[in-house]
Design an enzyme around this catalytic site. Structure first.
Site, PDB file in Angstrom:
ATOM      1  N   TYR A  35      -1.934  -0.662  10.263  1.00  0.00           N
ATOM      2  CA  TYR A  35      -1.976  -0.928   8.818  1.00  0.00           C
ATOM      3  C   TYR A  35      -0.762  -0.326   8.124  1.00  0.00           C
ATOM      4  CZ  TYR A  35      -3.679  -0.994   3.995  1.00  0.00           C
ATOM      5  OH  TYR A  35      -3.806  -1.209   2.637  1.00  0.00           O
ATOM      6  N   SER A  85       0.840  -1.205   0.000  1.00  0.00           N
ATOM      7  CA  SER A  85       0.000   0.000   0.000  1.00  0.00           C
ATOM      8  C   SER A  85       0.868   1.245   0.000  1.00  0.00           C
ATOM      9  CB  SER A  85      -0.909   0.016   1.229  1.00  0.00           C
ATOM     10  OG  SER A  85      -1.586   1.252   1.352  1.00  0.00           O
TER      11      SER A  85
END
Length: 268
Positions: free
Chosen positions: A172, A158
């Site tokens: 995350y 990501s």
């Protein structure tokens, strides 16, 4: 060096974790449309069944479901054992399964770290390690001056592991940054075993994980991206097809941003 040969994944066997929803399903569709045999896995057996029906209807590749809860080590073991029963070799592993947890800094819980790091980082190593014998059998060594065809691992990272996100998704972001570096470490070790390892650092795509954020902030997000839009299924599937085909056979240890240029956009 014609395009059909250079970018072909026909008849390759592919395992995609989280392949029945979101970005994973986008990737699954790309491989199926180009003649691969795709195994998809997640803990949602109903979603897997629905995805397989759709994927097999579109063809020409074939889709097969193996339900597994990757939070559980025993399910990871069962997944790979089942795959070994069905296949002698694996050509491509796409580690896509992931989770997120957003909560304010002052109340961000210990359980968030355990849950997110387990699936997003720890299980990428677990599944990769367990699949390595299958991948080694799927890798084709070069003969003479031939380059062969290494097996491929594609990890879905990501942009939040590269740039600092505005949202409070501490575990995350850390997990994806760790995944990017883990991919580089694995590329060094597994490259010697004729297996390449690369990462796609994805920006915003339509998915369950992004749904709430896009509903509230889509126009702002699109305005922050030089190309002025979020990602499409073709964007992420195309990158995976490149990395899995002859065209990507010499790419190893790369982190490719698939974000329309968001991470390089000036903030001032």
């Amino acid at each position: 060096m014609d395009i059909p040969t250079l970018f072909s994944v026909r008849n390759k066997t592919v395992l995609i974790t989280g392949g029945g929803k979101g970005i994973g399903l986008m990737i699954s569709r790309g491989f199926i449309a180009n003649g691969a045999k795709v195994y998809i896995t997640s803990r949602d057996a109903t979603a897997l069944s629905t995805a397989c029906d759709e994927l097999n209807a579109m063809g020409p590749g074939t889709a097969h479901a193996i339900p597994a809860d990757l939070y559980k080590l025993s399910d990871c073991e069962a997944l790979v054992k089942e795959l070994e029963k069905r296949e002698e070799r694996l050509h491509v592993l796409v580690n896509n399964s992931g989770s997120n947890w957003g909560e304010g800094y002052d109340s961000y819980p210990e359980s968030a770290w355990d849950r997110v790091l387990t699936l997003n980082l720890k299980r990428v190593f677990t599944v990769t390690q367990m699949c390595t014998p299958l991948l080694e059998r799927g890798a084709v060594k070069g003969v003479g001056e031939g380059v062969g065809d290494p097996a491929r691992i594609i990890n879905i990272g990501s942009v939040d592991g590269i740039a600092v996100p505005a949202l409070e998704t501490f575990a995350y972001s850390a997990s994806k940054a760790g995944l990017h570096h883990l991919s580089e470490v694995l590329a060094h070790h597994l490259g010697k075993r004729n297996i390449t390892v690369n990462t796609l650092a994805c920006g915003p795509f339509e998915s369950k994980m992004m749904a709430a954020t896009l509903k509230k902030m889509r126009s702002h997000i699109e305005a922050s991206i030089p190309l002025g839009r979020i990602g499409t299924p073709e964007d992420v599937a195309g990158c995976c097809l490149f990395l899995a085909s002859r065209a990507g056979a010499y790419v190893n240890g790369a982190t490719i941003t698939v974000d329309g240029g968001g991470v390089v956009s000036p903030k001032l």
